[in-house]
Design a protein around this motif. Sequence first.
Motif, mmCIF file in Angstrom:
data_model
loop_
_atom_site.group_PDB
_atom_site.id
_atom_site.type_symbol
_atom_site.label_atom_id
_atom_site.label_comp_id
_atom_site.label_asym_id
_atom_site.label_seq_id
_atom_site.Cartn_x
_atom_site.Cartn_y
_atom_site.Cartn_z
ATOM 1 N N ASN A 27 -4.486 -13.176 -20.293
ATOM 2 C CA ASN A 27 -5.140 -13.296 -18.989
ATOM 3 C C ASN A 27 -4.573 -14.455 -18.188
ATOM 4 O OD1 ASN A 27 -7.140 -11.715 -20.607
ATOM 5 N ND2 ASN A 27 -8.377 -11.918 -18.752
ATOM 6 N N ASP A 149 -8.714 -7.936 -11.555
ATOM 7 C CA ASP A 149 -8.119 -6.697 -12.048
ATOM 8 C C ASP A 149 -8.212 -5.570 -11.022
ATOM 9 O OD1 ASP A 149 -7.701 -8.117 -14.335
ATOM 10 O OD2 ASP A 149 -8.971 -6.889 -15.619
ATOM 11 N N GLY A 157 -5.948 -1.516 -10.298
ATOM 12 C CA GLY A 157 -6.367 -1.769 -11.668
ATOM 13 C C GLY A 157 -6.994 -0.534 -12.292
#
Length: 206
Positions: A27, A149, A157
């Motif tokens: 991440n 995201d 995403g």
Amino acid sequence: MNGAARAERVVTSGTFNLDGETFDVDNNVWLVGDDDEVLIVDAAHDSRAVHEAVAGRYVTAIVCTHAHDDHIDAAAELSVLTGAPVLLHPDDFELWSHTHPARKPDGELSDGRVLTVAGIEIQVLHTPGHTWGSCSLYAPFLNAVFTGDTLFHGGPGATGRSYSDRPAIEASIRNRLLTLPGDTVVHTGHGQDTTIAAERPNVPAP
């Protein structure tokens, strides 16, 4: 303001768990600010690594782009370490409770809210679809948007899991993100940066 306001990337590693499946993920955690104070975008996996990167600066807030566990699993501990409030859109509070059942966020993100750090403004854009409470953070001074995201290098995403919807994410991107200046840098929740102009061909027309 001490030193130029900027965005710093910290990459942390851990797992993403949803709908009975587990995936290994890296991440991007973003520190937005200057030499004196920062705002943290997404407290992922490793509170100590993020706290070390803060390096003693004042933390104005821990802002969650959405409540998937890989973006919030370190939020509670990082809040203790820094004293900063955790902010999340209320449409993701139910999803948050799966990871932190005994601790609620400290404040709510809402579309149009303006956060300030290091003398610059960051505009909250509610961009549902990846999750119902997904938000992007637009920092005009930095010519950058933090999309979590919602938008990646290569397009929208993921959807198809609980709390997500493909038409919704595409509409959010078209209406709220692709309308930003084309040279706006997109700082994503995973992987490499891109630009708004580069992603316009990657989002289907309605």
